[in-house]
Scaffold this motif. Structure first.
Motif, PDB file in Angstrom:
ATOM      1  N   LEU A   7       0.959  -1.554   0.247  1.00 20.94           N
ATOM      2  CA  LEU A   7      -0.025  -0.074  -0.149  1.00 20.94           C
ATOM      3  C   LEU A   7       1.459   1.272  -0.030  1.00 20.94           C
ATOM      4  O   LEU A   7       0.560   2.406   0.164  1.00 20.94           O
ATOM      5  N   SER A   8       2.139   1.017  -0.392  1.00 20.00           N
ATOM      6  CA  SER A   8       2.859   2.081   0.170  1.00 20.00           C
ATOM      7  C   SER A   8       3.420   2.789  -1.191  1.00 20.00           C
ATOM      8  O   SER A   8       3.801   1.959  -2.552  1.00 20.00           O
ATOM      9  N   PHE A   9       3.380   4.285  -1.644  1.00 19.21           N
ATOM     10  CA  PHE A   9       3.698   5.154  -2.587  1.00 19.21           C
ATOM     11  C   PHE A   9       5.070   5.011  -3.014  1.00 19.21           C
ATOM     12  O   PHE A   9       6.119   5.245  -1.804  1.00 19.21           O
ATOM     13  N   GLY A  10       5.570   5.381  -4.659  1.00 20.73           N
ATOM     14  CA  GLY A  10       7.384   5.219  -4.107  1.00 20.73           C
ATOM     15  C   GLY A  10       8.165   4.331  -4.228  1.00 20.73           C
ATOM     16  O   GLY A  10       9.301   4.492  -4.111  1.00 20.73           O
ATOM     17  N   LYS A  11       7.579   2.903  -3.450  1.00 19.94           N
ATOM     18  CA  LYS A  11       8.346   1.809  -2.955  1.00 19.94           C
ATOM     19  C   LYS A  11       7.592   1.367  -4.333  1.00 19.94           C
ATOM     20  O   LYS A  11       6.758   0.857  -4.794  1.00 19.94           O
ATOM     21  N   LYS A  12       8.750   0.270  -4.974  1.00 16.11           N
ATOM     22  CA  LYS A  12       8.535  -0.516  -6.509  1.00 16.11           C
ATOM     23  C   LYS A  12       8.654  -2.000  -5.660  1.00 16.11           C
ATOM     24  O   LYS A  12       8.745  -2.123  -4.426  1.00 16.11           O
ATOM     25  N   GLY A 241      -5.366  -6.912  -4.140  1.00 19.82           N
ATOM     26  CA  GLY A 241      -4.213  -7.563  -3.715  1.00 19.82           C
ATOM     27  C   GLY A 241      -3.953  -8.233  -2.838  1.00 19.82           C
ATOM     28  O   GLY A 241      -4.538  -8.980  -1.883  1.00 19.82           O
ATOM     29  N   TYR A 242      -3.900  -6.965  -1.789  1.00 18.98           N
ATOM     30  CA  TYR A 242      -3.375  -6.337  -0.373  1.00 18.98           C
ATOM     31  C   TYR A 242      -4.826  -7.154   0.104  1.00 18.98           C
ATOM     32  O   TYR A 242      -4.374  -8.131   1.534  1.00 18.98           O
ATOM     33  N   LEU A 243      -5.860  -6.574  -0.449  1.00 19.92           N
ATOM     34  CA  LEU A 243      -6.922  -6.991   0.822  1.00 19.92           C
ATOM     35  C   LEU A 243      -7.343  -8.182   0.910  1.00 19.92           C
ATOM     36  O   LEU A 243      -7.689  -9.345   1.668  1.00 19.92           O
ATOM     37  N   TYR A 244      -7.493  -8.917  -0.828  1.00 16.70           N
ATOM     38  CA  TYR A 244      -7.672  -9.828  -0.569  1.00 16.70           C
ATOM     39  C   TYR A 244      -6.661 -11.114   0.218  1.00 16.70           C
ATOM     40  O   TYR A 244      -6.887 -11.984   0.922  1.00 16.70           O
ATOM     41  N   TRP A 245      -5.394 -10.587  -0.132  1.00 18.77           N
ATOM     42  CA  TRP A 245      -4.446 -12.015   0.802  1.00 18.77           C
ATOM     43  C   TRP A 245      -4.957 -11.984   2.444  1.00 18.77           C
ATOM     44  O   TRP A 245      -4.732 -13.284   2.405  1.00 18.77           O
ATOM     45  N   GLU A 266      -8.935   7.163   1.354  1.00 20.56           N
ATOM     46  CA  GLU A 266      -7.819   7.955   2.407  1.00 20.56           C
ATOM     47  C   GLU A 266      -7.075   8.405   1.129  1.00 20.56           C
ATOM     48  O   GLU A 266      -5.869   9.442   1.853  1.00 20.56           O
ATOM     49  N   TYR A 267      -6.325   7.220   0.351  1.00 19.28           N
ATOM     50  CA  TYR A 267      -4.370   7.467  -0.355  1.00 19.28           C
ATOM     51  C   TYR A 267      -5.032   8.617  -1.718  1.00 19.28           C
ATOM     52  O   TYR A 267      -3.788   8.457  -1.674  1.00 19.28           O
ATOM     53  N   VAL A 268      -6.055   8.382  -1.931  1.00 18.99           N
ATOM     54  CA  VAL A 268      -5.762   9.311  -3.452  1.00 18.99           C
ATOM     55  C   VAL A 268      -7.257   9.772  -3.743  1.00 18.99           C
ATOM     56  O   VAL A 268      -6.513  11.245  -4.201  1.00 18.99           O
ATOM     57  N   TYR A 269      -8.141   9.862  -3.830  1.00 17.63           N
ATOM     58  CA  TYR A 269      -9.101  10.066  -3.806  1.00 17.63           C
ATOM     59  C   TYR A 269      -9.852  11.584  -3.521  1.00 17.63           C
ATOM     60  O   TYR A 269     -10.494  11.793  -3.639  1.00 17.63           O
ATOM     61  N   SER A 270      -9.852  11.836  -2.423  1.00 11.72           N
ATOM     62  CA  SER A 270     -10.353  12.578  -1.698  1.00 11.72           C
ATOM     63  C   SER A 270      -8.722  13.878  -1.856  1.00 11.72           C
ATOM     64  O   SER A 270      -9.295  15.135  -1.903  1.00 11.72           O
TER      65      SER A 270
END
Length: 346
Positions: A7-12, A241-245, A266-270
């Motif tokens: 869920l981290s931005f900027g990290k591969k 994928g994260y949530l399903y896992w 919270e991460y993007v749309y707002s």
């Protein structure tokens, strides 16, 4: 096994879908004996994979013996940072010492006996780049999330000079479309118009489906449903994928949608929503509520003239909110953005 999604931005991420065409285009150009382009600008909405693509290319070139790769912080003096980072590389430091390059007056390194100190940062960088050229090195500079700031403008102007002097320097920048648009429209930086701009289009649905099948061990129908839920948006691919896992043994796909929506909000749309004008929001809300995709009908519902609507359509497209690939039609580009809009439009 740890969750392979992030869920981290900027990290591969551990698991991501490569953009083969764009990667090959940039790599082939940069590695050519006579490159036709030494600058690429990667743009797209937040979470569209700009930084991942930039990092992938940077890591590939780091493996090459004739390349030096440096990442610069856009919030600092980029020219000063570039000189300091170049000087700090042991191999380059030794090279500059042998050539009696004294940049101590710039606060970099120590003074060199019998050498005239260089007092101008651009002159120092030209001398450094000249030394790199002599030993057959190429330099890739990466800058993430650029804006039309004074630091970026000064750096870009200097980079233009480096290109004119035929130094082996290459630049890879990422930024939101509106920020790159402002930068390109600066009167002193018109050369950036010639720099190719790669837009982070949605991921291939077949690739998304296959990743979900392979990693989450779901069947084709389930994986396809999940791929559709992401609309090919890279951050949504990671979140779902994260949530399903995390819940694969406890819940159905439908049960994790509220949490999926929450992460996207919270991460993007707002943030995206806060940057839209009131009329932008009105147009998006009309599309979300009515489900209408034909431009003529949307415009008529809003009682807008064609030329007026075109301006806002282009603005929303640049912000990554709408898709206008099909002539005469407009659709929301982000997954479940309509649900967010219906809840938060006031």
């Amino acid at each position: 096994m740890n969750n392979p999604f992030t869920l981290s931005f900027g990290k591969k991420p551990t698991q991501f879908i490569s953009r083969i065409t764009q990667t090959n285009e940039i790599m082939e150009n940069f590695q050519a004996a006579d490159p036709s382009n030494q600058i690429y600008m990667l743009t797209g909405v937040r979470g569209s994979g700009k930084t991942v693509l930039m990092t992938t290319i940077a890591n590939m070139l780091r493996e090459e013996s004739d390349w030096i790769v440096l990442e610069l912080n856009p919030e600092r003096d980029l020219l000063q940072s570039l000189a300091a980072k170049l000087y700090s590389i042991p191999q380059m430091h030794a090279l500059f010492l042998r050539s009696k390059l004294d940049v101590s007056a710039l606060g970099i390194g120590l003074s060199i006996e019998d050498a005239v100190p260089v007092t101008d940062i651009e002159s120092a960088l030209e001398l450094m780049l000249g030394e790199l050229q002599k030993v057959g090195k190429r330099l890739l500079i990466t800058v993430d999330e650029v804006t039309n700031s004074s630091y970026i403008k000064v750096f870009a102007s200097a980079f233009q000079i480096f290109l004119r002097r035929d130094y082996p320097v290459f630049l890879l920048m990422t930024g939101l479309y509106e920020n790159l648009y402002e930068l390109q429209n600066d009167k002193s930086l018109t050369f950036l118009y010639r720099a190719p701009k790669i837009v982070m289009d949605p991921l291939n649905y077949t690739a998304v489906k296959k990743q979900y099948m392979d990693i989450l061990s779901v069947d084709g129908a389930q994986a396809e449903q999940m791929a559709v839920l992401t609309k090919g948006y890279p951050f949504a691919f990671q979140v779902l994928g994260y949530l399903y896992w995390e819940n694969r043994d406890q819940m159905r796909l439908e049960d994790i949608l509220p949490e999926y929506d929450q992460y996207l909000e919270e991460y993007v749309y707002s943030k995206i929503w806060s940057e839209l004008s009131e009329l932008d929001k009105k147009i998006v809300y009309e599309m979300a509520v009515s489900g209408e995709t034909k431009i003529k009908h949307i415009r008529e519902r809003l009682n807008m003239r064609s030329e007026q609507f075109s301006v806002y359509r282009d603005r929303l497209k640049r912000k990554g909110v709408v898709n206008s690939e099909q002539y005469g039609y407009l659709s929301l580009a982000l997954p479940r953005f309509d649900e967010f809009v219906k809840m938060y439009y006031i």
